[in-house]
Design a protein around this motif. Sequence first.
Motif, mmCIF file in Angstrom:
data_model
loop_
_atom_site.group_PDB
_atom_site.id
_atom_site.type_symbol
_atom_site.label_atom_id
_atom_site.label_comp_id
_atom_site.label_asym_id
_atom_site.label_seq_id
_atom_site.Cartn_x
_atom_site.Cartn_y
_atom_site.Cartn_z
ATOM 1 N N PHE A 1 0.839 -1.198 0.000
ATOM 2 C CA PHE A 1 0.000 0.000 0.000
ATOM 3 C C PHE A 1 0.875 1.250 0.000
ATOM 4 N N ILE A 2 0.253 2.381 -0.258
ATOM 5 C CA ILE A 2 0.961 3.661 -0.276
ATOM 6 C C ILE A 2 0.390 4.553 0.806
ATOM 7 N N ASN A 3 1.284 5.030 1.671
ATOM 8 C CA ASN A 3 0.881 6.029 2.646
ATOM 9 C C ASN A 3 2.132 6.725 3.173
ATOM 10 N N ASP A 4 2.079 7.235 4.381
ATOM 11 C CA ASP A 4 3.111 8.104 4.928
ATOM 12 C C ASP A 4 4.133 7.283 5.708
ATOM 13 N N MET B 1 -6.010 -3.215 3.882
ATOM 14 C CA MET B 1 -4.844 -2.452 3.420
ATOM 15 C C MET B 1 -4.569 -2.645 1.932
ATOM 16 N N GLU C 1 -2.212 -4.543 -3.678
ATOM 17 C CA GLU C 1 -1.342 -4.018 -4.729
ATOM 18 C C GLU C 1 -1.464 -2.514 -4.841
ATOM 19 N N VAL C 2 -0.469 -1.905 -5.475
ATOM 20 C CA VAL C 2 -0.586 -0.535 -5.956
ATOM 21 C C VAL C 2 -0.124 -0.490 -7.405
ATOM 22 N N VAL C 3 -0.711 0.423 -8.159
ATOM 23 C CA VAL C 3 -0.267 0.712 -9.521
ATOM 24 C C VAL C 3 0.205 2.164 -9.509
ATOM 25 N N VAL C 4 1.455 2.371 -9.911
ATOM 26 C CA VAL C 4 2.064 3.704 -9.858
ATOM 27 C C VAL C 4 2.410 4.133 -11.278
ATOM 28 N N PHE D 1 4.922 10.434 -8.034
ATOM 29 C CA PHE D 1 4.335 10.493 -6.705
ATOM 30 C C PHE D 1 3.980 11.909 -6.284
ATOM 31 N N GLY D 2 2.949 12.008 -5.426
ATOM 32 C CA GLY D 2 2.698 13.227 -4.676
ATOM 33 C C GLY D 2 3.740 13.367 -3.574
ATOM 34 N N TRP E 1 4.102 13.049 -0.314
ATOM 35 C CA TRP E 1 4.382 12.160 0.812
ATOM 36 C C TRP E 1 4.185 10.688 0.478
ATOM 37 N N GLU E 2 3.931 10.370 -0.754
ATOM 38 C CA GLU E 2 3.641 8.973 -1.104
ATOM 39 C C GLU E 2 4.887 8.089 -0.987
#
Lengths: 139, 139, 139
Positions: C51-54, C98, C101-104, C113-114, C116-117
Motif C-alpha cells: 500500500f501507499i501512505n506516509d 490495506m 497491490e498498488v499501480v504507480v 508520486f505526490g 508524501w507517497e
Amino acid sequence: MKSYRKELWFQVPSRRAFINITPHVEECLRESGIKEGLCLVNAMHITASVFINDDEPGLHQDYDQWLEELAPHEPIERYRHNRTGEDNGDAHLKRQIMGREVVVAVTDGRLDFGPWEQIFYGEFDGRRKKRVLVKIIGE
Amino acid sequence: MKSYRKELWFQVPSRRAFINITPHVEECLRESGIKEGLCLVNAMHITASVFINDDEPGLHQDYDQWLEELAPHEPIERYRHNRTGEDNGDAHLKRQIMGREVVVAVTDGRLDFGPWEQIFYGEFDGRRKKRVLVKIIGE
Amino acid sequence: MKSYRKELWFQVPSRRAFINITPHVEECLRESGIKEGLCLVNAMHITASVFINDDEPGLHQDYDQWLEELAPHEPIERYRHNRTGEDNGDAHLKRQIMGREVVVAVTDGRLDFGPWEQIFYGEFDGRRKKRVLVKIIGE
C-alpha cells in the motif's frame, strides 16, 4: 505506445467530501487520443481516495457516517500520528478503506464502465489544494 | 501493443457469495495470446468486488461474517441509500472493503501469481445477472 | 513495449510489520530503463499487503492498533479458517483493508508520486520468507 499525464486540482471547503470526477477523466481520455489501454486515476495525497461507486447522495452520507464509525476524527488524541501536530490521523485510515486508486479499461476511446460506475475523489482532510493524477497508456 | 477484452457474466442465486473465477481469467489470457503485460479484472457493478485471496471455504465464511459485522444488511433503514427503494446499502459498503478490481502481472503467457493467489468474484447483492470485465494489454 | 519483472524477498522477524520498500521499487525502475508506463507492485502472499501512505512511525502504530480492533488475532478460534491448523485468519482480513497491490504511474523515468507517497510492504503473518512482485510495462 502512447502515454498521457494530467494533474487535476481540488480545493474542498470542508474537511470531508466526495466529488464526481468522471467528466474530468473523460476529458483527459479525449485529449490523450488513446483508444485501447489502461487509465490509472490516483490520489496524490495520502489523506484522500479515488474510488468507483454510485453517484447517489444518500450513499455518500452512508459512507461518511460509516467511515466516522470505523475511524472517528475525534478525540484527536486517539491517534499517535496526531502527536506530530497533525489532526488528520483518521483521514489516513479512512483513505485505506476507500482506496488510493482505480484502474479503468479504455476500449474504443471510452472508459469501459458498467451501468452505474462513476469515479469519485474522496477528501478526508480538505480545506487546502490537493491533486489527483490521471495517467493513461495505450494506443 | 495488443489488447483484449471480455465480459464474464454471473448470476448468483443467493444475496452473497464468493466465486473463484481464476480459470475464466486464465482462459481469457490464453485467448488473448498476450505473453507480457497487465491483466485488469474488475466488477462492472458497484455492489460486487473482485479480489485475490485463498480458495478456502472457512475463510470465505469468515469474510462473510466479518463484512456483516462491519456493514450489516439489516436493519434496512440503517442506510440512507435504501430510501431510494433499494435494500443494498450494505453491499456498497462491503464492496469498498473487498475492492473493485485487481491488476495481475502477465509473464510468459501466465498470470504471475504467488503460491496461493486466486481471483474471486465477491457478490453482495445477487439474484440477478451481473458482469466482470477482463482487459489485458501487452505483447 | 518493454516489460520488467523482479521479486523482492522479505523475512520479517515479528508477526506484523510495515516496511518502506520505495527504494527497492525505484531501483527496479532504474534497472528497467522504462521512462513512461505503469508499475505494478503486489504482495505475492495472501496474508500481506502492498500500500501507499506516509512513512511516519506513529501512523504505523495507529494502523496496527486499528487493524487489531477490526480483525483481532485472538482468540484464534474466532476464525473458521484457523480450523485448518493455521493461526492467521486475522491476517487474511487485515490484508483486505490495506490492499494487495498498488499501480504507480511512471513519468520521465520516475515513480510519479505526490509529496508524501511511499510504498509499504504490510506483513500480517511474518517470521518466514515472503515475496513482493514488481512488474513494469512501458517504453
